[in-house]
Design an enzyme around this catalytic site. Structure first.
Site, PDB file in Angstrom:
ATOM      1  NE  ARG A   1      44.398  33.445  35.298  1.00  0.00           N
ATOM      2  CZ  ARG A   1      43.832  33.799  35.409  1.00  0.00           C
ATOM      3  NH1 ARG A   1      42.820  34.221  35.239  1.00  0.00           N
ATOM      4  NH2 ARG A   1      43.162  33.747  37.156  1.00  0.00           N
TER       5      ARG A   1
ATOM      6  CG  ASP B   1      39.860  43.753  31.879  1.00  0.00           C
ATOM      7  OD1 ASP B   1      38.690  42.754  31.328  1.00  0.00           O
ATOM      8  OD2 ASP B   1      40.336  43.841  32.775  1.00  0.00           O
TER       9      ASP B   1
ATOM     10  CG  HIS C   1      43.100  38.912  38.110  1.00  0.00           C
ATOM     11  ND1 HIS C   1      43.206  38.023  38.610  1.00  0.00           N
ATOM     12  CD2 HIS C   1      42.010  39.145  36.650  1.00  0.00           C
ATOM     13  CE1 HIS C   1      42.968  36.650  38.107  1.00  0.00           C
ATOM     14  NE2 HIS C   1      42.014  37.344  37.187  1.00  0.00           N
TER      15      HIS C   1
ATOM     16  CD  GLN D   1      44.418  37.415  32.577  1.00  0.00           C
ATOM     17  OE1 GLN D   1      43.190  36.330  33.308  1.00  0.00           O
ATOM     18  NE2 GLN D   1      45.052  36.277  32.167  1.00  0.00           N
TER      19      GLN D   1
ATOM     20  NE  ARG E   1      37.738  36.366  40.237  1.00  0.00           N
ATOM     21  CZ  ARG E   1      38.032  35.800  39.313  1.00  0.00           C
ATOM     22  NH1 ARG E   1      36.694  36.290  38.413  1.00  0.00           N
ATOM     23  NH2 ARG E   1      38.724  36.518  38.629  1.00  0.00           N
TER      24      ARG E   1
ATOM     25  CB  CYS F   1      41.936  39.106  31.523  1.00  0.00           C
ATOM     26  SG  CYS F   1      41.161  40.810  32.101  1.00  0.00           S
TER      27      CYS F   1
END
Ligand code: CP
Ligand code: NVA
Length: 302
Positions: free
Chosen positions: A286, A218, A127, A130, A100, A258
């Site tokens: 996930r 988000d 991402h 996700q 990340r 998310c």
């Protein structure tokens, strides 16, 4: 050549759908596997994480491997050791780097100089892990993606980019509402449209929400943009997913996020906690999606 998972396109068109089916099967059977037996994965995180860190750690263990968690603060990465040096050294110890970070070019450097798989656990640009979990969450409810319209409401950020990318590989409609000046990656958008993706854009959240089956939110200021929080709260104030916006969506439409969420900003507490919310299943997925991703990464090993 190691298999990297940097973007959804790495899976290929059939592979992307196949991975969603595999993740569903893994979830239903409580799959425990051996594709990472004896393998060690580093979780290299330059940004905070709850879901991604823990779900990857658990996923690796459920596939037979072990993990090492690394941050810049506790390694030489934070003291300017060049990434290309770290990539070559770490490749001699490890079997996989789950990363990340900020700029996507850091993943490129790790892939270029390292010799083991690199998995994208979020960058400023995307991402994909996700969105694969999100697609699994939708697939569990609406197996025919051609019957699905997803509304993205908010910032044109990393998540928006990965949704645009996904629309090239899955036949859902994507309606985006982003504030002017906060557009997603427009090159990616052009490539997606040229590839036949069904994308519409509008500056009006109500336009995007109309008839949508899944409304997605988000945060308005992503990690690394904290200093823009106050400004973004002003820009996006009409982009809150609330009861009124949900009422414009398709009957029985679902709310997705998310996480982590800022209640009272991009979504009301009532919607987060209400019947339309599928965020906990989404977060659980996930784990299942990432097990399928890791299995794909290591299916080509040796
Ligand atoms: N959705 C997500 O990636 O959450 P974390 O930042 O907690 O990993
Ligand atoms: N756009 C958010 C997603 C967090 C999972 C961020 O990058 O902070």
């Amino acid at each position: 050549m190691p298999r990297h998972f940097i973007q959804i396109g790495d899976l290929g068109k059939d592979g992307a759908m196949e991975l969603i089916r595999r993740a569903k099967t893994m979830k239903e059977s409580g799959f425990r596997g051996h594709c990472m037996d004896g393998k060690v994965a580093a979780l290299i995180f330059e940004k905070a994480s709850t879901r991604t860190r823990v779900s990857f750690d658990v996923a690796v263990r459920q596939l037979g491997g072990t993990t090492i968690f690394m941050t810049p603060a506790e390694s030489q990465l934070g003291r300017s050791e060049p990434l290309r040096d770290a990539a070559r050294v770490l490749s001699r110890y490890l079997d996989c780097m789950i990363v990340r970070t900020f700029g996507q070019e850091k993943l490129d450097e790790l892939m270029e100089y390292g010799s083991i798989p690199v998995v994208n656990a979020l960058t400023d640009q995307g991402h994909p892990c996700q969105v694969m979990a999100d697609l699994l969450t939708i697939y569990e409810r609406t197996p025919d993606f051609s019957q699905v319209r997803v509304a993205w409401i908010g910032d044109g950020n990393n998540m928006a980019n990965s949704w645009i990318e996904a629309s090239m590989y899955f036949p859902f409609e994507l309606s985006l509402a982003v504030a002017p000046g906060y557009e997603p990656d427009m090159d990616l958008m052009a490539r997606a449209k040229a590839a036949g993706a069904k994308i519409t854009t509008s500056p009006d959240p109500r336009e995007a929400a109309k008839g949508a089956h899944y409304l997605y939110a988000d945060v308005w200021a992503s990690m690394g943009q904290e200093q823009e929080q106050a400004e973004r709260e002003k820009v996006f104030k009409n982009f809150c997913i609330n009861r009124e916006l949900m009422s414009l969506a398709a009957p029985d439409a679902k709310f997705m996020h998310c996480l982590p969420a800022h209640r009272g900003e991009e979504v009301t507490d009532e919607i987060m906690e209400g019947e339309a919310s599928i965020i906990w299943d989404e977060a659980e997925n996930r784990l299942h999606a990432q097990k399928a991703i890791l299995e794909w990464v290591f299916s080509d090993a040796e």
